[in-house]
Design an enzyme around this catalytic site. Structure first.
Site, PDB file in Angstrom:
ATOM      1  N   SER A 148      55.828  30.207  92.394  1.00 25.72           N
ATOM      2  CA  SER A 148      54.644  30.970  92.400  1.00 25.72           C
ATOM      3  C   SER A 148      53.299  30.424  92.436  1.00 25.72           C
ATOM      4  O   SER A 148      53.211  29.121  92.269  1.00 25.72           O
ATOM      5  CB  SER A 148      54.782  31.516  90.767  1.00 25.72           C
ATOM      6  N   TYR A 161      55.091  29.618  81.796  1.00 27.32           N
ATOM      7  CA  TYR A 161      55.623  30.248  83.167  1.00 27.32           C
ATOM      8  C   TYR A 161      55.063  29.175  84.367  1.00 27.32           C
ATOM      9  O   TYR A 161      55.994  28.742  85.122  1.00 27.32           O
ATOM     10  CB  TYR A 161      54.993  31.493  83.508  1.00 27.32           C
TER      11      TYR A 161
HETATM   12  N1  LIG Z   1      56.128  39.777  91.385  1.00 28.78           N
HETATM   13  C1  LIG Z   1      55.541  38.892  91.495  1.00 28.78           C
HETATM   14  O1  LIG Z   1      54.124  38.772  91.979  1.00 28.78           O
HETATM   15  C2  LIG Z   1      55.953  37.423  91.495  1.00 28.78           C
HETATM   16  C3  LIG Z   1      54.977  36.369  91.963  1.00 28.78           C
HETATM   17  C4  LIG Z   1      55.555  35.086  91.697  1.00 28.78           C
HETATM   18  C5  LIG Z   1      56.761  34.760  91.528  1.00 28.78           C
HETATM   19  N2  LIG Z   1      57.513  35.710  91.211  1.00 28.78           N
HETATM   20  C6  LIG Z   1      58.992  35.331  90.939  1.00 28.78           C
HETATM   21  O2  LIG Z   1      59.839  36.015  91.619  1.00 28.78           O
HETATM   22  C7  LIG Z   1      61.249  36.247  90.921  1.00 28.78           C
HETATM   23  C8  LIG Z   1      61.667  37.723  90.987  1.00 28.78           C
HETATM   24  O3  LIG Z   1      60.910  38.600  90.417  1.00 28.78           O
HETATM   25  P1  LIG Z   1      60.691  40.021  90.316  1.00 28.78           P
HETATM   26  O4  LIG Z   1      58.939  40.203  90.553  1.00 28.78           O
HETATM   27  O5  LIG Z   1      61.338  40.532  91.609  1.00 28.78           O
HETATM   28  O6  LIG Z   1      60.734  40.485  89.129  1.00 28.78           O
HETATM   29  P2  LIG Z   1      61.625  41.649  88.434  1.00 28.78           P
HETATM   30  O7  LIG Z   1      61.549  41.803  86.900  1.00 28.78           O
HETATM   31  O8  LIG Z   1      61.541  42.930  89.214  1.00 28.78           O
HETATM   32  O9  LIG Z   1      63.128  40.965  88.952  1.00 28.78           O
HETATM   33  C9  LIG Z   1      63.736  39.824  88.126  1.00 28.78           C
HETATM   34  C10 LIG Z   1      65.195  40.042  87.815  1.00 28.78           C
HETATM   35  O10 LIG Z   1      65.226  38.724  86.980  1.00 28.78           O
HETATM   36  C11 LIG Z   1      66.293  39.137  85.945  1.00 28.78           C
HETATM   37  N3  LIG Z   1      66.589  38.384  84.818  1.00 28.78           N
HETATM   38  C12 LIG Z   1      65.794  37.759  84.112  1.00 28.78           C
HETATM   39  N4  LIG Z   1      66.126  36.770  83.296  1.00 28.78           N
HETATM   40  C13 LIG Z   1      67.438  36.694  83.573  1.00 28.78           C
HETATM   41  C14 LIG Z   1      68.590  35.847  83.019  1.00 28.78           C
HETATM   42  N5  LIG Z   1      68.475  35.038  81.981  1.00 28.78           N
HETATM   43  N6  LIG Z   1      69.759  35.918  83.695  1.00 28.78           N
HETATM   44  C15 LIG Z   1      69.930  36.793  84.778  1.00 28.78           C
HETATM   45  N7  LIG Z   1      68.972  37.565  85.298  1.00 28.78           N
HETATM   46  C16 LIG Z   1      67.598  37.431  84.667  1.00 28.78           C
HETATM   47  C17 LIG Z   1      65.878  40.412  85.587  1.00 28.78           C
HETATM   48  O11 LIG Z   1      66.591  41.265  84.683  1.00 28.78           O
HETATM   49  C18 LIG Z   1      65.280  41.227  86.724  1.00 28.78           C
HETATM   50  O12 LIG Z   1      66.257  42.020  87.290  1.00 28.78           O
HETATM   51  C19 LIG Z   1      60.980  35.721  89.584  1.00 28.78           C
HETATM   52  O13 LIG Z   1      61.323  34.351  89.431  1.00 28.78           O
HETATM   53  C20 LIG Z   1      59.371  35.671  89.419  1.00 28.78           C
HETATM   54  O14 LIG Z   1      59.069  34.733  88.513  1.00 28.78           O
HETATM   55  C21 LIG Z   1      57.213  37.077  91.454  1.00 28.78           C
END
Ligand SMILES: NC(=O)c1ccc[n+]([C@@H]2O[C@H](COP(=O)([O-])OP(=O)(O)OC[C@H]3O[C@@H](n4cnc5c(N)ncnc54)[C@H](O)[C@@H]3O)[C@@H](O)[C@H]2O)c1
Length: 270
Positions: A148, A161
């Site tokens: 991120s 985080y």
């Molecule tokens: N959305 C953003 O702007 C953004 C920015 C930077 C980084 N990220 C990263 O991208 C990745 C995906 O995030 P997203 O935005 O799609 O979020 P999201 O919440 O839509 O999807 C993330 C998924 O991970 C699953 N998850 C969480 N803990 C878990 C565990 N212990 N075991 C198995 N599955 C688990 C959740 O149930 C969820 O379905 C993450 O690592 C997040 O930190 C997202």
């Protein structure tokens, strides 16, 4: 341009958001995909929507589960070529209000889980690459770890985080060095603002359930506006755009790229 036919991919956090879009794009490119998520019901839906995929729900922060997930993928599909360590969530607060439990939870999901998955995959990766080398073949395998801009730039309220996501970059660069000899490209993609439930406008209702804990997620509207206006592209990204950057690192287009971090943020930095 390329096909991922005959490739086996494992995508964590594939029940929704970016992970689901990554799984969809990998499958569209021909890969057979094992989907994992903590939440069984969205995971099942994702699996039904993605042809030829399988799903294995489970909690990646359970120390024994990553090994089971890797073993199951190899047993079911006979190999493992692409690993996308995507599962994650935010649990934010300013440092004086951050508990040990909260900080540890961020490290557990963002760094321990990818570490345990890669460690579990190591014997297969090593043995397979050695066998292929003995047969005069070179097959590239791919690891993509999700990080991120909070890792590279810092994010207020995100001590846990940003620490976990920064650690992922260290793990990525180390594994690129350890596994280069096995023709594994290990890279990271760092996201800026991508439209998922994690970045919804913050209200009293914006909460997610993680293992029975109600966690407040979302971004305050003024902050969202600020981030969007500071972004050269002037908007948040879609999950499909996010998945595109991951797909590059899963594809032969990146066979000579390893140990790198690609920021997919519309040019935005905090
Ligand atoms: N959305 C953003 O702007 C953004 C920015 C930077 C980084 N990220 C990263 O991208 C990745 C995906 O995030 P997203 O935005 O799609 O979020 P999201 O919440 O839509 O999807 C993330 C998924 O991970 C699953 N998850 C969480 N803990 C878990 C565990 N212990 N075991 C198995 N599955 C688990 C959740 O149930 C969820 O379905 C993450 O690592 C997040 O930190 C997202």
């Amino acid at each position: 341009m390329f096909s991922l036919k005959s490739k086996v991919a494992l995508v964590t956090g594939a029940g929704r958001g970016i992970g689901r879009a990554v799984a969809q794009q990998l499958a569209a490119a021909g890969a057979t995909v094992m989907l994992n998520d903590l939440d069984a019901s969205p995971l099942e839906e994702a699996q039904k929507a993605i042809d030829g995929s399988a799903h294995y729900p489970g909690d990646l922060t359970d120390p024994l589960f990553p090994q089971q997930l890797v073993d199951r993928t190899i047993a079911q599909f006979g190999g493992l070529d692409i690993i996308v360590n995507n599962a994650g969530y935010t649990w934010d607060n300013i440092i004086q209000k951050t508990t040990d439990e909260q900080f540890q939870a961020m490290l557990d999901i963002h760094i321990f889980a990818p570490f345990r998955i890669l460690r579990a995959a190591a014997p297969f990766i090593r043995d397979t690459a050695k066998r292929e080398a003995a047969e005069g073949r070179r097959t590239h395998r791919k690891v993509v770890n999700i990080t991120s801009i909070s890792a590279t730039d810092g994010g207020a309220g995100q001590a846990g985080y940003s620490s976990g996501k920064a650690a992922v970059i260290g793990l990525t660069r180390t594994m690129a060095k350890e596994w280069g000899r096995y023709n594994v490209n290990v890279n990271a993609v760092g996201f800026g603002l991508i439209e998922t439930r994690l970045t919804q406008p913050l209200t009293t209702e914006s909460k997610i359930d993680v293992k029975g804990r109600e966690i407040r997620v979302g971004v305050q509207q003024p902050m969202l506006d600020k981030v969007v206006s500071a972004s050269p592209l002037g908007r948040a990204g879609t999950v499909e755009e996010a998945a595109g950057a991951v797909l590059f690192f899963c594809s032969p287009l990146s066979d000579f790229v390893t140990g790198e971090v690609l920021m997919c943020s519309g040019g935005m930095h905090f």
